[in-house]
Write a protein that holds these residues in place. Structure first.
Motif, PDB file in Angstrom:
ATOM      1  N   UNK A  72       0.762  -1.182  -0.105  1.00  0.00           N
ATOM      2  CA  UNK A  72       0.096  -0.042   0.144  1.00  0.00           C
ATOM      3  C   UNK A  72       0.889   1.296  -0.072  1.00  0.00           C
ATOM      4  N   UNK A  73       1.919   1.057   0.991  1.00  0.00           N
ATOM      5  CA  UNK A  73       2.668   2.267   0.728  1.00  0.00           C
ATOM      6  C   UNK A  73       3.629   2.678  -0.419  1.00  0.00           C
ATOM      7  N   UNK A  74       3.981   1.481  -1.086  1.00  0.00           N
ATOM      8  CA  UNK A  74       4.486   1.362  -2.358  1.00  0.00           C
ATOM      9  C   UNK A  74       3.595   2.098  -3.578  1.00  0.00           C
ATOM     10  N   UNK A  75       2.319   1.739  -3.446  1.00  0.00           N
ATOM     11  CA  UNK A  75       1.446   2.077  -4.342  1.00  0.00           C
ATOM     12  C   UNK A  75       1.177   3.383  -4.198  1.00  0.00           C
ATOM     13  N   UNK A  76       1.098   3.906  -3.141  1.00  0.00           N
ATOM     14  CA  UNK A  76       0.981   5.458  -2.909  1.00  0.00           C
ATOM     15  C   UNK A  76       2.108   6.439  -3.446  1.00  0.00           C
ATOM     16  N   UNK A  77       3.252   5.723  -3.098  1.00  0.00           N
ATOM     17  CA  UNK A  77       4.530   6.433  -3.654  1.00  0.00           C
ATOM     18  C   UNK A  77       4.615   6.404  -5.323  1.00  0.00           C
ATOM     19  N   UNK A  78       4.195   5.231  -5.700  1.00  0.00           N
ATOM     20  CA  UNK A  78       4.195   5.231  -7.295  1.00  0.00           C
ATOM     21  C   UNK A  78       3.229   5.973  -7.705  1.00  0.00           C
ATOM     22  N   UNK A  79       1.891   6.108  -7.207  1.00  0.00           N
ATOM     23  CA  UNK A  79       0.936   7.107  -7.676  1.00  0.00           C
ATOM     24  C   UNK A  79       1.340   8.619  -7.849  1.00  0.00           C
ATOM     25  N   UNK A  80       1.909   9.063  -6.655  1.00  0.00           N
ATOM     26  CA  UNK A  80       2.468  10.406  -6.481  1.00  0.00           C
ATOM     27  C   UNK A  80       3.539  10.616  -7.616  1.00  0.00           C
ATOM     28  N   UNK A  81       4.438   9.649  -7.707  1.00  0.00           N
ATOM     29  CA  UNK A  81       5.420  10.012  -8.590  1.00  0.00           C
ATOM     30  C   UNK A  81       4.873   9.947 -10.150  1.00  0.00           C
ATOM     31  N   UNK A  82       3.961   9.206 -10.404  1.00  0.00           N
ATOM     32  CA  UNK A  82       3.303   9.130 -11.728  1.00  0.00           C
ATOM     33  C   UNK A  82       2.587  10.303 -12.095  1.00  0.00           C
ATOM     34  N   UNK A  83       1.914  10.813 -10.892  1.00  0.00           N
ATOM     35  CA  UNK A  83       1.233  12.373 -11.080  1.00  0.00           C
ATOM     36  C   UNK A  83       2.247  13.405 -11.288  1.00  0.00           C
ATOM     37  N   UNK A  84       3.327  13.320 -10.585  1.00  0.00           N
ATOM     38  CA  UNK A  84       4.433  14.332 -10.561  1.00  0.00           C
ATOM     39  C   UNK A  84       5.054  14.288 -12.127  1.00  0.00           C
ATOM     40  N   UNK A  85       5.415  13.317 -12.801  1.00  0.00           N
ATOM     41  CA  UNK A  85       5.792  13.284 -14.038  1.00  0.00           C
ATOM     42  C   UNK A  85       4.884  13.681 -15.029  1.00  0.00           C
ATOM     43  N   UNK A  86       3.633  13.785 -14.855  1.00  0.00           N
ATOM     44  CA  UNK A  86       2.523  13.805 -15.795  1.00  0.00           C
ATOM     45  C   UNK A  86       2.443  15.352 -16.259  1.00  0.00           C
ATOM     46  N   UNK A  87       2.033  15.659 -17.322  1.00  0.00           N
ATOM     47  CA  UNK A  87       1.959  17.059 -17.975  1.00  0.00           C
ATOM     48  C   UNK A  87       0.411  17.146 -17.957  1.00  0.00           C
ATOM     49  N   UNK A  88      -0.144  17.930 -17.037  1.00  0.00           N
ATOM     50  CA  UNK A  88      -1.629  18.160 -17.171  1.00  0.00           C
ATOM     51  C   UNK A  88      -2.111  19.709 -17.684  1.00  0.00           C
ATOM     52  N   UNK A  89      -1.145  20.323 -18.067  1.00  0.00           N
ATOM     53  CA  UNK A  89      -1.491  21.743 -18.644  1.00  0.00           C
ATOM     54  C   UNK A  89      -1.930  21.890 -19.943  1.00  0.00           C
ATOM     55  N   UNK A  90      -1.958  20.809 -20.831  1.00  0.00           N
ATOM     56  CA  UNK A  90      -2.122  20.839 -22.212  1.00  0.00           C
ATOM     57  C   UNK A  90      -3.621  20.777 -22.384  1.00  0.00           C
ATOM     58  N   UNK A  91      -4.149  20.383 -23.649  1.00  0.00           N
ATOM     59  CA  UNK A  91      -5.439  19.894 -23.887  1.00  0.00           C
ATOM     60  C   UNK A  91      -5.649  18.340 -23.667  1.00  0.00           C
ATOM     61  N   UNK A  92      -4.696  17.665 -23.429  1.00  0.00           N
ATOM     62  CA  UNK A  92      -4.851  16.189 -23.033  1.00  0.00           C
ATOM     63  C   UNK A  92      -3.787  15.936 -22.075  1.00  0.00           C
TER      64      UNK A  92
END
Length: 212
Positions: A72-92
């Motif tokens: 569970x701890x690893x899943x949360x850390x992985x999720x936050x890393x995935x979100x941090x690496x994502x670009x959400x400022x564009x159209x997609x």
């Protein structure tokens, strides 16, 4: 004049006190010591060494509980890393998968399970399953975080109130089916390869630590 022939005399046996010949010499059996008990042969080296102690056995229940916690701890850390690496400022939103994150997650789960479970290979397999579930939940919750961030940015660009946007937990628990459909559309071969690395790393870490 010749001397008369005489028979040679037998050698005299040494006398014990009392007039009896001493036994145990050449031609006589060795007499047991006084007391009637034969003397046991003596061997060098003293007492035999004690048996080697058995290797310590791990706790199955504790290893499973700790493995779930690590997953569970690893899943949360992985999720936050995935979100941090994502670009959400564009159209997609643009999402970047990081293979080493899945490997690190699997190694974490496998190490915890083997540390507490010892050389139980069944627990190593369970740890690999936990790692696979953890990487999947990390992907899903990471998509929930990305959906919240992307929707909030889109609403703000339109001049709306981003506080009305569902939170990441609401996306994850209330809209899990939609979240999974979106993840499945975005997933490609590399996504599944990255996910497969996690249980492999979990089993490898458990095998290495358990055999120390």
């Amino acid at each position: 004049m010749s001397q008369p022939w005489q028979q040679p005399q037998q050698p005299q046996q040494p006398q014990q006190p009392g007039g009896y010949p001493q036994q145990g010499g050449y031609g006589y059996p060795q007499q047991p010591p006084q007391g009637g008990q034969p003397q046991q042969p003596q061997y060098g080296g003293g007492f035999p060494p004690p048996p080697a102690p058995a290797p310590p056995q791990g706790s199955v229940g504790l290893a499973i509980v700790a493995g779930i916690g690590a997953a569970l701890v690893g899943a949360l850390l992985y999720a936050f890393l995935l979100s941090a690496l994502a670009d959400t400022d564009g159209q997609q939103p643009e999402i970047t998968n990081f293979a080493y994150a899945g490997v690190a997650l699997g190694a974490l789960v496998g190490a915890v399970v083997a540390k507490l479970g010892g050389r139980n290979q069944g627990l190593w397999i369970i740890g690999a399953v936990f790692a696979l579930i953890a990487i999947f939940l990390g992907e899903m919750y990471g998509y929930a975080l990305i959906a919240n961030d992307f929707t909030s940015n889109a609403v703000e660009r339109l001049g709306g109130d981003s506080s009305q946007v569902p939170s990441a937990n609401e996306f994850f628990f209330d809209h899990f089916g939609d979240l999974y459909d979106g993840w499945k559309e975005d997933a490609d071969a590399m996504t599944y390869i990255f996910m497969a690395l996690s249980p492999v790393a979990a089993y490898a870490a458990a095998h290495k630590i358990g055999n120390r």
